[in-house]
Enzyme design. Sequence first.
Site, PDB file in Angstrom:
ATOM      1  N   SER A 192     -11.251  -0.806  -0.296  1.00 43.73           N
ATOM      2  CA  SER A 192      -9.927  -0.784   0.340  1.00 43.73           C
ATOM      3  C   SER A 192     -10.026  -1.157   1.805  1.00 43.73           C
ATOM      4  O   SER A 192      -9.103  -1.757   2.368  1.00 43.73           O
ATOM      5  CB  SER A 192      -9.305   0.612   0.240  1.00 43.73           C
ATOM      6  OG  SER A 192      -8.894   0.902  -1.058  1.00 43.73           O
ATOM      7  N   HIS A 245      -3.568   5.883   3.835  1.00 42.45           N
ATOM      8  CA  HIS A 245      -4.319   4.726   3.354  1.00 42.45           C
ATOM      9  C   HIS A 245      -3.728   3.416   3.874  1.00 42.45           C
ATOM     10  O   HIS A 245      -4.454   2.548   4.392  1.00 42.45           O
ATOM     11  CB  HIS A 245      -4.326   4.743   1.827  1.00 42.45           C
ATOM     12  CG  HIS A 245      -5.300   3.813   1.194  1.00 42.45           C
ATOM     13  ND1 HIS A 245      -4.951   2.542   0.790  1.00 42.45           N
ATOM     14  CD2 HIS A 245      -6.608   3.949   0.884  1.00 42.45           C
ATOM     15  CE1 HIS A 245      -6.000   1.949   0.245  1.00 42.45           C
ATOM     16  NE2 HIS A 245      -7.018   2.781   0.293  1.00 42.45           N
ATOM     17  N   ASP A 256       0.847  -1.201   0.000  1.00 43.51           N
ATOM     18  CA  ASP A 256       0.000   0.000   0.000  1.00 43.51           C
ATOM     19  C   ASP A 256       0.877   1.242   0.000  1.00 43.51           C
ATOM     20  O   ASP A 256       1.920   1.258  -0.648  1.00 43.51           O
ATOM     21  CB  ASP A 256      -0.927  -0.044   1.228  1.00 43.51           C
ATOM     22  CG  ASP A 256      -2.268   0.631   0.994  1.00 43.51           C
ATOM     23  OD1 ASP A 256      -2.294   1.866   0.882  1.00 43.51           O
ATOM     24  OD2 ASP A 256      -3.294  -0.076   0.921  1.00 43.51           O
TER      25      ASP A 256
END
Length: 397
Positions: free
Chosen positions: A337, A141, A110
Amino acid sequence: MADQFIVLRDLSRTRMAAPFERGAAVAETPSEPHVEVTGLGKREVADLARDPSVAAVARPMPTTVPGAPEDVEAPPPEAEAGAQVTWGVRALGADASTRTGAGTVVAVLDTGIDATHPAFTGMTLVEEDFTGSGRGDKVGHGTHCAGTVFGRPVDGMRIGVAPGVERALIGKVLGDDGKGSTAETVKGLLWALGNDADVITMSLGIDFPAAMRQLEERGLPQFLATSIALESYRATLRLYDSLMRMIAARAAFGAGTIVVAATGNASHRELRPDFEVGPELPSAAEGMMAVGAVQRLPSGRLAVARFSNTFPQVCAPGVEVVSARTGGGLTSKSGTSMAAPHVAGAAALWWQELRASSDGARAAAVTGRLLLTAATDVFVPDADVEDLGAGLVQAPR
């Protein structure tokens, strides 16, 4: 002029029998995936197609964090409601499980991680940067996704599905702007495999419009840019398929690895019920566990999130998911996600369960448990199986 290409090889195919062994059976060996990124002309690409060690050749394509969905109607986040367990952890039954994920190695590919966050206290975090922007997470994120997989309690709230994971591999394949390329993603996958990951989770996707823009900026007319981008997408699918076949073949010589990927957020069911988009790469590749997102309704039932791409293998909570925030504290995010790391956490719990109850846990057995135990009685009556796959993943009880 030479273009950049990703060349995926299986080095086990280069082994030759010794002179006096010709015609005799040669012991099979596990696949040895290897990747290189190099400039190639048309003739060189054609020559590689005849090389028995080459499994796939594809142009690098831009990747990105999946587009964040706009506000979705949902109950208030637990951080505001005073709950002690996130709704995602509770929906999977992880809070009632005796398993914690101990002994399982999880890789998160990521935007990196905030290694100083209290959610990761006491963990061994092995970080590798494939982007050139340095370690750490400036996007937030990757930190949020990692918190959902194995985060320790923060401010009295349990956020991690598998908070007993002691060692995690953090591959930074998306830069500080949230962007990268398939070259970094594939390198990250091979790095995680080489470091004995039991589970790899990816919440990212190919940015096809960006691929088009890059080609047009080189002076190509739109029709030609479209053609090249489509061919690159097809070649990338073949590359991921080849890599996943190698990973599956390696499982015959060891425990194997489960690869989890978010399906993407491109659907718009709020506009029309049939405004559904299929799973994006890499989740669409053969053998990947593609994950869709679900949300809670006031009735207590679950429904597919309006943005979640269709045809996942399984689904998990992906709306108003509370997890670790870069810099400390908690924050709420929505998207497939957020769903994928729930599945990665559940996989970690099942690895521990099977290792404790059998002589040798295998990736295929863990995958089987995830699919066979998935809940199907928690959805609204008109739920569509194409949106939800086998159902809502569950923790071992």
